[in-house]
Each structure stands twice: as C-alpha cells, then as structure tokens.
Design an enzyme around this catalytic site. Structure first.
Site, PDB file in Angstrom:
ATOM      1  N   MET A   1      41.722  39.663  38.300  1.00  0.00           N
ATOM      2  CA  MET A   1      41.727  38.441  39.088  1.00  0.00           C
ATOM      3  C   MET A   1      40.315  37.924  39.209  1.00  0.00           C
ATOM      4  O   MET A   1      39.409  38.658  39.498  1.00  0.00           O
ATOM      5  CB  MET A   1      42.232  38.752  40.485  1.00  0.00           C
ATOM      6  CG  MET A   1      42.232  37.559  41.379  1.00  0.00           C
ATOM      7  SD  MET A   1      43.653  36.589  41.099  1.00  0.00           S
ATOM      8  CE  MET A   1      44.891  37.828  41.176  1.00  0.00           C
ATOM      9  N   CYS A   2      40.153  36.668  38.995  1.00  0.00           N
ATOM     10  CA  CYS A   2      38.841  36.101  39.156  1.00  0.00           C
ATOM     11  C   CYS A   2      38.979  34.793  39.885  1.00  0.00           C
ATOM     12  O   CYS A   2      40.066  34.234  39.988  1.00  0.00           O
ATOM     13  CB  CYS A   2      38.190  35.857  37.797  1.00  0.00           C
ATOM     14  SG  CYS A   2      37.978  37.370  36.848  1.00  0.00           S
ATOM     15  N   GLY A   3      37.855  34.322  40.413  1.00  0.00           N
ATOM     16  CA  GLY A   3      37.822  32.992  40.999  1.00  0.00           C
ATOM     17  C   GLY A   3      37.076  32.099  40.036  1.00  0.00           C
ATOM     18  O   GLY A   3      35.944  32.411  39.648  1.00  0.00           O
ATOM     19  N   ASN A  79      40.607  33.545  33.956  1.00  0.00           N
ATOM     20  CA  ASN A  79      41.227  34.295  35.042  1.00  0.00           C
ATOM     21  C   ASN A  79      42.580  34.751  34.533  1.00  0.00           C
ATOM     22  O   ASN A  79      43.578  34.058  34.680  1.00  0.00           O
ATOM     23  CB  ASN A  79      41.389  33.400  36.274  1.00  0.00           C
ATOM     24  CG  ASN A  79      42.154  34.081  37.387  1.00  0.00           C
ATOM     25  OD1 ASN A  79      42.166  35.308  37.480  1.00  0.00           O
ATOM     26  ND2 ASN A  79      42.805  33.296  38.218  1.00  0.00           N
TER      27      ASN A  79
END
Ligand SMILES: *[C@@H]1O[C@H](CO)[C@@H](O)[C@H](O)[C@H]1NC(C)=O
Ligand SMILES: *[C@@H]1O[C@H](CO)[C@@H](O)[C@H](O)[C@H]1NC(C)=O
Ligand SMILES: *[C@@H]1O[C@H](CO)[C@@H](O)[C@H](O)[C@H]1NC(C)=O
Ligand SMILES: *[C@@H]1O[C@H](CO)[C@@H](O)[C@H](O)[C@H]1NC(C)=O
Ligand SMILES: *[C@@H]1O[C@H](CO)[C@@H](O)[C@H](O)[C@H]1NC(C)=O
Ligand SMILES: *[C@@H]1O[C@H](CO)[C@@H](O)[C@H](O)[C@H]1NC(C)=O
Ligand SMILES: *[C@@H]1O[C@H](CO)[C@@H](O)[C@H](O)[C@H]1NC(C)=O
Length: 632
Positions: A1-3, A79
């Site tokens: 998960m990334c922003g 993401n």
C-alpha cells in the site's frame, strides 16, 4: 500500500508543492510510512508544471523510493501489488519491474498491454517525459483508491491522490473517485485550449465483446457518462485502443425449471447431501483450489526470515503475526482463515480481528427480551449474562454483539481444525465516545467522497477492526494486544458473486434466475464505487494493506464461468441457499456450524448501526460524516 499524489497545473511558474493541503499529505504519509519523497517538473516552454508526491509502505523486496525515475526521466507512482501476469520473484520490486516495462514502451498499445497483463490490485500515475503525457488509472475492480479533482480558478489544475481531505479547499470543487472504466491519458502538449482539459480514455473490453457490466458505464454510444465539470472532456481516440479485461463474461445460462422453483417455499436441507453428488463435490474442490491459490499469493512474499532480501538485515525473526483477517466468524471469514492456515508457516500466529461496538444498556435489554421469544443461540447467551447483571458483568456483556459471539465460536472451530496454530482472537471493543472522536479526526476524511449512512457504518467498523488495537485472552487471562500484521484479508466480493445479500432473494422472488444473474452482473460492476475504494482508504490509513482474495482475477473467472445455479440456490432457506458453493467448500474444509450461518451485514453484526441512530436508511446521506455540520 502506498500513498500517491500528483498535481498538474497548466500554467508556467506554478509550484504544486505549497498548494497541497497539509492534512492530505499527512494522510498520504500514514498510508506509506516508510519513505516519502516529492519531485516536481517545470516545463515553462510548454506552459505546465507537474508535482509528484510518493509515500511508500514497505511490503516485500527492497524498499524503492517513489516516485521512481528511469534513465529517460519518466516517473512512476505505483500503488499496487502484482500477484500474477508479470513475473516477479519473492525478492523482486514490482515498482521497478513495471517502470522497466513502461520505459521500453514505444507506443500507446504497448503501455495498454502492460496494464492488461497485470493481475492484482493497482492504481498508478505515470509521467512520460519525451511525449509529455500523464497516464493514470485503477485496476478493473478498483481495489486501490484514486481520486481526482479538477480546478479552474486561475489556471487549469488536476489533482490525483489516493486519499483526499474531506473539507474542500474551495467550494464546488469536489473530489470524485476516478472511475474504473479504463486508463486515462493527458497529452499535455496538446492542451492548446487553456480553458479546456482534454483526457483520452482507453476502456476495458472483453476481446471484441464489450464486457456487459462495463457497458453500463459506457452508455449506448461509448459515451463517458460520469459527471465532470464542463471544462473537462473525456474522449475516445478514433484509434479505438482498449485494455483487455482480466476476466471472462458471466455465464448467463438459465436452468430449465427455474421459473417453477422461484415460487417454491424454502425447504430445509442438509448441505452434506449435496456433497454426496460427485459432480458437485468436484466443483467444490475446484473452487477450493482456485481460492486457496488466491489466498496463497496474498499471504506469501512477506518479510519473513526465509525470503530475506540481500539489501537488508533488518528482518529479524519475530513471532508476530504477519497476516490479519477481518473476522466475524461468518462463512466468508472462516473459509479465508482456514485457507490462510494452509499457507502461512505453521509457527506463525494469525490475527483474527473482531470488532464490537458497545451496546447501550436500554437497547440491550430491549433486544434481549425480543430475542428471548425467538429461541436462538444468541438469546440463551444474553439471558445468562443478564441474570447476573451487576457492575463487571455489565461491562463485559455490552460488547457481546452478534459478531463477537459468532467470532468466538468460529475461533473454536479453527482451533479444532488446527490446534497447533496460534490463533490470536483480538477483541476490539469500541465505545461511543471513541467512535465519535476517531470519526471526526480521521474516518470522515477517509470515507470521503462517499457519504451515506452505510459508508459511515462500514467505514468506521473496518477502520477500528483494521487498526487492530484490542485485547487477547489466553488461559483466561486478558491482555492488551496490538496487531502489527501489515496484510489485512477481507471477504469482500463473496456476497456480490455468490448471491449472499438479502436483496438477491428479493430479486430472485421478483424476477427469477434471469433477474438474479443480471443483479450479480451489476454488483461486480459497481463494487469499486460502492466498497473497494473506501475500504482501501480506511485500511491503508493504518499503514496496512487490504487484500481481497475473493476478487482475485482467477477466482472471478472461475465463478463467472459457472451458471448461477451452481453458485447459489435461493429455493433453499437462509443459511444454506445463498453462497451455497462457499458453504459446501467450508464443509469440505472441516468447518461445521459456521458453514451454515446466515449472512449478517457488518453494520448489524458489530452493532455500530444501533449505536447512534436507528431510524436512518442505509442510503441516506450521513450527517455525522459532514465535518462542518452542526450535528457533529
Ligand atoms: C515501516 O514503517 C512502519 C511504521 O513506521 C514500521 O513499523 C516498520 O518497521 C517500517 N518497515 C521497514 C521495513 O522499515
Ligand atoms: C530492488 O530495488 C533495489 C533498489 O531500489 C535494487 O537495489 C534491488 O536490486 C532490487 N531487487 C530486485 C530483485 O530487483
Ligand atoms: C489518437 O491516437 C493517435 C495514435 O496514438 C494519435 O496520433 C492522435 O493524435 C490521437 N488523436 C487525438 C485526437 O488525440
Ligand atoms: C457482582 O460482581 C462482583 C465482582 O465484581 C462479584 O464478586 C459479585 O458476586 C457479583 N454479584 C452478583 C450478585 O452476581
Ligand atoms: C471486550 O468485550 C468482551 C465481551 O465480548 C469482554 O469479555 C472483554 O472483557 C472486553 N474487553 C475490554 C478491554 O473491555
Ligand atoms: C492470544 O491468545 C491465544 C489463545 O486464545 C494464545 O494462544 C496466544 O498466545 C495469545 N497471544 C498473545 C500474543 O498473547
Ligand atoms: C455455462 O454453464 C453451462 C452449464 O454448466 C455450460 O454448459 C456452458 O458451457 C457455460 N457457458 C459458458 C459460456 O461458459
């Protein structure tokens, strides 16, 4: 998960970095706590500026800062997780491999074919320097969040982000989820009209047949039907390039006797009877195999000592759980738990996250007197505890919501299936005060731009469950417990595909199998806008990653290939007929009582829906999510 976040401003000398709201950056950082980086590209000769912000949650391989840049100056914000379609070893960097593939693309077709081949959830933003193009999009189901906002105040400005602020900075500039209708491209050089933003659109298609449920988004003449501001146009290029849908169309075969059976009264039946049918049994085993593989891909490749990458020595052997499951004890979460148990190393614990909202004293007594009349398993439990209603007991029973009770009996079943596994049953008890406070601080931002009572209930319940702060009881001793598992499995997608909701019965009663098949097609088509973007934002806020085994491409293909009567039989009673295939799978996996539990929606099972206002409809706009509302 990334922003991930990107801001494109069609004006020379305008920097995006100071325009981004501080609370939005903080929210992005919570999704990607391990590394943050900003980068901007100014191209005054073409009159634009683009700003990128990447926040990485480290899941596997070596940490790769984002935005990632290649030798030609192209930039990727990624993401996602590649679970198939493109080969990536246990130590591979998916961001790096995808950027390599994109770098070598010579034309639009090849870019589309990269995204057509990936199996797994994704949202991405890709900036191609040489052609001054900005590409972005979400996977077919929309398992990762991406929002867009168009501004036309002084200059044209597009912002893309995983998570927004719920308070718009200027009025009338709403955030919307990027529709999962395909990929989008902005050819910045060609934006000659300073008052119009033109976006090319590459829809998903299933070979030459347009995939049925996506045509609903497309409208009759392949029109882009999402509401956009009038200064934005989304168009199909005359070249008609498209992405290949990762799944096959739904099998629309009708049984010969369907219309008759729709009128039959449900009759009681034992699931084991079906399993004595050789054809059914084979089908159940095929289903178990496909779902098991989906779970396997989602629980392996995590930082464990056996796949420690060369770049790092920070992976210490720990006996903490790496995988957690949103756990109500219902058949969906039980099957996921049983399959996770097959693949997770035997000495590693598994966290079962079970959330309960405190019931008010009055309401509890009311419901329990109501339940006394019906004589079901829950009422006897409530009666017992009410009889000795005094101080400490009161405190404990307030959290004995239906999902807690089924969760505990589900735990017992799992302990029987595998007594050697350490099953950490995490009791997450939430009071009204805490709910109000965290909704105000965080959850309302995350649920945004969704806004109904149902979004509020589920958003809050999932947020608290995924946070994983609660207690664990072993040998009668209760201890505080914080789940640190980075992967959170959820059962979303089972009800939509296997006719688990009560509306499916309504639909079946009204219009038989044909109506049911149509409804199931619709549900899969709108699952991104109804659930997935929201759940991704809510779970991602804890620096954890939501994974959806029922929405693996191969699981969906398997289920879509089956005619509806193999998946559910709504002539059978509740607790048997809906999700019949999954219930049979549960039996084959050795589960017992949980295999025949009727569906109970999370907002009722956790009792959050009872906490604040009983009179609302799930589809009403929720006042409590409105930040500026006086009703806070
Ligand atoms: C990533 O960040 C989280 C939260 O700050 C931390 O617990 C974790 O150890 C970090 N992981 C790595 C590999 O640095
Ligand atoms: C992963 O990325 C890092 C740098 O970001 C690189 O050093 C490493 O070789 C990569 N590993 C693999 C297997 O590609
Ligand atoms: C359509 O795509 C072709 C080939 O990619 C490109 O040359 C052309 O400029 C595009 N048309 C528009 C209106 O963008
Ligand atoms: C009430 O709870 C206390 C423990 O807090 C216990 O000692 C006592 O026996 C209970 N009284 C009754 C009537 O159950
Ligand atoms: C949480 O609720 C359960 C009842 O389901 C109770 O037994 C437990 O003691 C509660 N834990 C806390 C910390 O209140
Ligand atoms: C949690 O409780 C289970 C028994 O329910 C026990 O096996 C496990 O060791 C406990 N875990 C922790 C971290 O206390
Ligand atoms: C749909 O299911 C029926 C019955 O199992 C089967 O005969 C048919 O081949 C399937 N159709 C497709 C397109 O898969």
């Amino acid at each position: 998960m990334c922003g991930i976040c990107c801001m494109l401003i069609l004006a020379p000398q305008k920097d995006g970095s100071d325009v981004l709201a501080k609370d939005m950056l903080e929210s992005l950082q919570r999704r990607g706590p391990n590394h943050s980086q900003h980068l901007s590209r100014e191209v005054p000769e073409l009159g634009y500026n683009v700003f990128f912000s990447g926040h990485v949650l480290h899941m596997r391989g070596c940490l790769n800062p984002q935005p990632m840049q290649d030798a030609q100056g192209n930039l990727l914000l990624w993401n996602g997780e590649v679970f198939g379609g493109i080969k990536i070893g246990p130590e591979g960097n998916d961001t790096q491999i995808i950027l390599q593939q994109l770098s070598s693309c010579k034309n639009e077709e090849s870019i589309l074919s990269v995204f057509s081949s990936i199996q797994g959830p994704w949202a991405f933003i890709y900036y191609q320097l040489s052609s001054h193009c900005l590409w972005f999009g979400r996977d077919f189901f929309g398992r990762r969040s991406l929002l867009w906002q168009f501004k036309n105040v002084e200059n044209l400005c597009l912002t893309l982000t995983s998570v927004s602020t719920s308070v718009p900075q200027c009025a009338n500039v709403p955030w919307k989820e990027v529709p999962t209708c395909g990929l989008y491209k902005i050819d910045i050089q060609k934006q000659t009209n300073a008052k119009l933003l033109a976006i090319s659109w590459y829809p998903w298609k299933h070979g030459r047949i347009e995939y049925e449920f996506k045509t609903l988004h497309l409208g009759d003449k392949e029109q882009f039907t999402e509401k956009l501001p009038n200064f934005v146009s989304v168009f199909l290029n005359e070249s008609k390039l498209f992405l290949t849908a990762p799944i096959i169309p739904m099998n629309c075969s009708m049984p010969e006797s369907c219309t008759d059976t729709a009128n039959c009264e449900p009759s009681s039946v034992n699931i084991e009877i079906f399993l004595s049918n050789e054809h059914k049994k084979q089908l159940v085993h095929k289903f178990i195999n496909v779902l098991s593989e989906s779970v396997r891909r989602r629980v392996l490749f995590l930082p464990r000592s056996e796949n420690r990458p060369i770049c790092s020595d920070q992976f210490t052997v720990s006996d903490e759980a790496k995988v957690a499951i949103l756990f109500s004890g219902g058949v969906d979460s039980m099957v996921l738990s049983a399959l996770a148990d097959h693949h997770i190393p035997p000495d590693e614990p598994i966290d079962l996250l079970n959330v309960a909202f405190k019931q008010q004293e009055q309401k509890r007594q009311k419901t329990s007197t109501k339940q006394k009349k019906k004589s079901n398993v829950f009422s006897t439990l409530e009666e017992e505890t009410l009889e000795c209603d005094n101080g400490s007991v009161k405190k404990a029973t307030a959290f004995n919501v239906p999902d807690r009770i089924t969760g505990l009996s589900g735990l017992k079943e799992l302990q029987i299936i595998n007594p050697a596994r350490r099953w950490n049953f995490i009791e997450i008890n939430i009071t009204l005060e805490e709910l109000k406070e965290m909704r105000r601080q965080r959850i309302s931002h995350l649920v945004h731009p969704l806004d109904t009572v149902l979004d509020d209930s589920i958003g809050c319940a999932v947020w608290f469950a995924a946070r994983g702060i609660g207690t664990n009881t072993s040998n009668g001793e209760t201890q505080p417990y914080i789940s640190t598992a980075k992967v959170v499995l959820t059962g979303v997608g089972a009800d939509e595909q296997l006719a688990g909701y009560s509306r499916h019965r309504v639909c079946y009663k009204a219009s038989g199998c044909e109506g049911l098949v149509k409804e199931l097609g619709l549900e899969l088509g709108r699952i991104s806008s109804r659930n997935l973007g929201r759940d991704d934002r809510v779970i991602g806020d804890h620096g954890k990653e939501a994974r959806f085994p029922f929405l693996d491409e191969e699981v969906v293909c398997f289920l879509n290939a089956l005619p509806v009567w193999e998946k559910a039989d709504l002539t059978l009673p509740r607790g048997t007929g809906e999700k019949l295939l999954l219930r049979m799978a549960a039996k084959e996996l050795g589960l017992t009582a949980s295999a025949v539990l009727p569906k109970r929606a999370m907002q009722f099972g956790s009792r959050i829906a009872k906490m604040e206002n009983n009179k609302e409809k799930a589809s009403d706009k929720c006042n409590r999510l409105q930040q500026n509302s006086a009703l806070q």
